[in-house]
Design an enzyme around this catalytic site. Structure first.
Site, short mmCIF file in Angstrom:
data_model
loop_
_atom_site.label_atom_id
_atom_site.label_comp_id
_atom_site.label_asym_id
_atom_site.label_seq_id
_atom_site.Cartn_x
_atom_site.Cartn_y
_atom_site.Cartn_z
N LYS A 172 0.87 -1.36 0.22
CA LYS A 172 -0.04 0.09 -0.12
C LYS A 172 0.68 1.35 0.10
CE LYS A 172 -3.20 2.68 3.12
NZ LYS A 172 -3.94 2.43 4.24
N LYS A 196 -9.98 12.82 8.45
CA LYS A 196 -9.62 12.38 9.82
C LYS A 196 -9.59 13.54 10.63
CE LYS A 196 -6.54 8.64 8.32
NZ LYS A 196 -7.14 7.56 9.21
N ASP A 203 1.66 6.23 5.67
CA ASP A 203 0.40 5.30 4.96
C ASP A 203 1.37 4.58 3.66
OD1 ASP A 203 -1.58 4.15 5.57
OD2 ASP A 203 -3.02 5.50 4.60
N GLU A 238 -9.35 3.62 2.24
CA GLU A 238 -8.89 3.91 1.04
C GLU A 238 -7.75 2.92 0.55
OE1 GLU A 238 -7.51 5.39 3.39
OE2 GLU A 238 -5.51 5.22 3.04
N ARG A 292 -7.69 -0.31 0.99
CA ARG A 292 -8.23 -1.46 0.33
C ARG A 292 -8.82 -1.39 -0.98
NH1 ARG A 292 -12.39 -2.09 5.04
NH2 ARG A 292 -10.89 -0.97 5.89
N1 BES Z 1 -4.22 4.54 6.94
C1 BES Z 1 -5.39 4.15 7.89
C2 BES Z 1 -5.11 3.06 8.85
C3 BES Z 1 -4.40 3.61 10.00
C4 BES Z 1 -4.97 4.12 11.10
C5 BES Z 1 -3.05 3.25 10.07
C6 BES Z 1 -4.31 4.49 11.96
C7 BES Z 1 -2.45 3.70 11.41
C8 BES Z 1 -2.98 4.06 12.45
C9 BES Z 1 -6.49 3.58 7.05
O1 BES Z 1 -6.64 4.13 5.66
C10 BES Z 1 -7.75 3.85 7.49
O2 BES Z 1 -8.19 5.29 7.81
N2 BES Z 1 -8.43 3.02 8.00
C11 BES Z 1 -9.78 3.08 8.59
C12 BES Z 1 -10.94 2.27 8.13
C13 BES Z 1 -12.17 2.53 8.65
C14 BES Z 1 -12.53 3.79 7.71
C15 BES Z 1 -12.96 1.45 8.31
C16 BES Z 1 -9.67 2.97 10.15
O3 BES Z 1 -8.96 2.26 10.59
O4 BES Z 1 -10.08 3.81 11.07
ZN ZN Z 2 -4.81 4.60 4.94
ZN ZN Z 3 -7.58 5.86 5.61
#
Ligand code: BES
Ligand code: ZN
Ligand code: ZN
Length: 478
Positions: free
Chosen positions: A245, A257, A268, A329, A331
């Site tokens: 990714k 966020k 990321d 995003e 996935r």
């Molecule tokens: N890059 C983030 C995942 C992440 C969050 C990694 C915090 C490390 C620390 C990913 O793209 C994301 O935002 N995932 C969301 C998914 C949710 C919206 C279903 C998450 O984990 O909150």
């Molecule tokens: Zn992400």
């Molecule tokens: Zn994200």
């Protein structure tokens, strides 16, 4: 710092301090009295300098709990003590660190521990940290067979981890999609890899709806990088395909966020950086296994051109996705990359991603999340993770979980209806890896960066997790 091997004769260069590994309850007779008066009990992470013996005792913990990771930590400990003592050189007694493993493995682990723990990223500091005083690390060993090779290989591997950390630590205004693709191309040129970069036009033509949807809010075009090692015809068939990714910055998009800690989302792209670093090492180690590294690179931004919650996109394999949250995003871009891997008929397909906060909430920084459709591949990954000190813990991909991502208006939705955030992300990816019987997903959300806690093997910032695990995984197919 130079790392030098010295075999046969005992005792370092005259004057240099000798570091000796010590297991709990097994302090050598010559040091026992001194160790006792100074309350040294040889826990892992503990050390004691004995000026009268010119010796540095390094705790290894209980011998029955011994893992190679303790050797890496011991080497890190030697270097931090050498820094405190302002030593110009220090010797390590390799045999003293050995327990039920080959001396070659001990040597490699010492080099990795020494290199990984002394990494720094200070290129944007006007005042650089003072150069370390230590000039030479001497590895003392009773025998020499295979040691020099093990040391050189560990240097190659450490250099690859440095590469991964360097690109991942770059700020998001510098390491844009285009610049990250350029960094991959430069790395490929210098390390005997082939590199193809697909730009916006080709990505559109192929129909990568996930990559396009995520990147459409950014001024930087998406890039899709394909790295390959060069192997002889005989080994060319059935590659191992690694997918990483590469979100150069994840604001969350329209599902934005919160602002606190949002800067962390420059990491990321750690999955992509890990794949690039692994490819660099695989090339330099000349592993006779065909390996392909694929990294979709995007920036996830809000704006008038950004995708919206509710949008429906069509991915490369024809499946439709309802984007209910633009922050899920990773996935979406991995979906296209996993589907793209079909053309290579992979013997194993593995993706790595900072995918879910839920994974970090589950494991903190102690394990990667592992999900797989192939028990043999899962076992190889667990073993590779164990050997590299990058542990993986498996979560199930039961069919019932699919109900949580079955969409109302499209085939699949990109978030779970309820809970199981890490697993449902894995279930989502599975829909795009269904062309192969051997696929695995690694969620490195909790392990990819160090927020500032004490981690002897990696300073604050990107850890480079995945690189050494992937090298071990590829070696398992030799
Ligand atoms: N890059 C983030 C995942 C992440 C969050 C990694 C915090 C490390 C620390 C990913 O793209 C994301 O935002 N995932 C969301 C998914 C949710 C919206 C279903 C998450 O984990 O909150
Ligand atoms: Zn992400
Ligand atoms: Zn994200």
């Amino acid at each position: 710092m130079k790392i030098k091997l010295q075999t046969g004769r005992r005792g370092g260069k005259s004057g240099s301090v000798l570091a000796v590994g010590t297991f709990e309850g097994e302090v050598r007779a010559t040091f026992q009295a001194l160790a006792k008066t100074r309350n040294f009990s040889a826990h892992s992470g503990e050390s004691l300098f004995l000026p009268e013996k010119n010796t540095l005792l390094i705790g290894l913990g209980k011998s029955d709990k011994f893992r190679l990771q303790h050797v890496r930590l011991a080497a890190a400990q030697v270097l931090s003590q050498a820094k405190l003592l302002r030593l110009k050189n220090v010797a390590i007694d390799l045999d003293s660190l050995r327990h039920r493993v080959d001396l070659t493995e001990v040597a490699a682990a010492v080099v990795e521990g020494a290199r990984l723990s002394t990494y720094r990223f200070d290129k944007y500091k006007s005042k650089k940290n003072p150069k370390p005083v230590l000039e030479e690390l001497i590895l003392l060993a009773s025998q020499s067979s295979g040691l020099q090779k093990a040391i050189s290989e560990a240097e190659i591997i450490s250099e690859a981890v440095y590469f991964t950390r360097d690109v991942a630590n770059e700020p998001p205004n510098v390491m844009t999609t285009v610049n990250l693709a350029k960094a991959a191309q430069k790395m490929a040129r210098e390390n005997n890899l082939t590199c193809r970069v697909l730009g916006l036009a080709e990505i559109k033509k192929l129909g990568m709806g996930g990559v396009l949807g995520v990147s459409q809010g950014s001024i930087y075009p998406p890039q899709f990088v394909i790295l390959e090692n060069k192997v002889t015809k005989r080994t060319a068939s059935e590659p191992i395909v690694l997918v990483g990714k590469g979100v150069t910055f994840d604001t969350g998009g329209i599902s934005i966020k919160p602002s606190s800690d949002m800067d962390k989302m420059k990491f990321d792209m750690c999955g992509a950086a890990a794949v690039m670093g692994a490819m660099k090492a695989i090339a330099n180690l000349k592993l006779p296994v065909k390996v392909i590294g694929i990294t979709p690179l995007v920036e996830n931004m809000p704006g008038s051109k950004a995708q919206r919650p509710g949008d429906i996109i069509r991915c490369l394999n024809g499946k439709t996705v309802e984007v209910l949250n633009t922050d899920a995003e990773g996935r979406l871009i991995l979906a296209d990359a996993l589907a793209y891997a079909k053309r290579f008929k992979p013997r194993a397909l593995v993706d790595v991603a900072t995918l879910t906060g839920a994974c970090a909430a589950t494991f903190h920084d102690l394990s990667n999340g592992l999900m797989s459709t192939d028990p043999d591949l899962a076992a190889r990954i667990k073993a590779a993770g164990e050997a590299s000190g990058e542990r993986c813990w498996e979560l199930p991909l039961w069919d019932e979980y699919f109900e949580l991502i079955r969409a109302t208006y499209a085939d699949i939705q990109n978030i779970s209806k309820k809970y199981a955030g890490t697993i449902t992300a894995g279930m989502f990816l599975k829909e795009f890896a269904d062309h192969t019987l051997s696929w695995a997903h690694l969620d490195i959300a909790g392990t990819a960066w160090n927020d500032g806690g004490a981690k002897p093997l990696s300073p604050i910032g990107a850890t480079g997790v995945g690189v050494r695990l992937f090298i071990n995984l590829v070696k398992s197919y030799l």
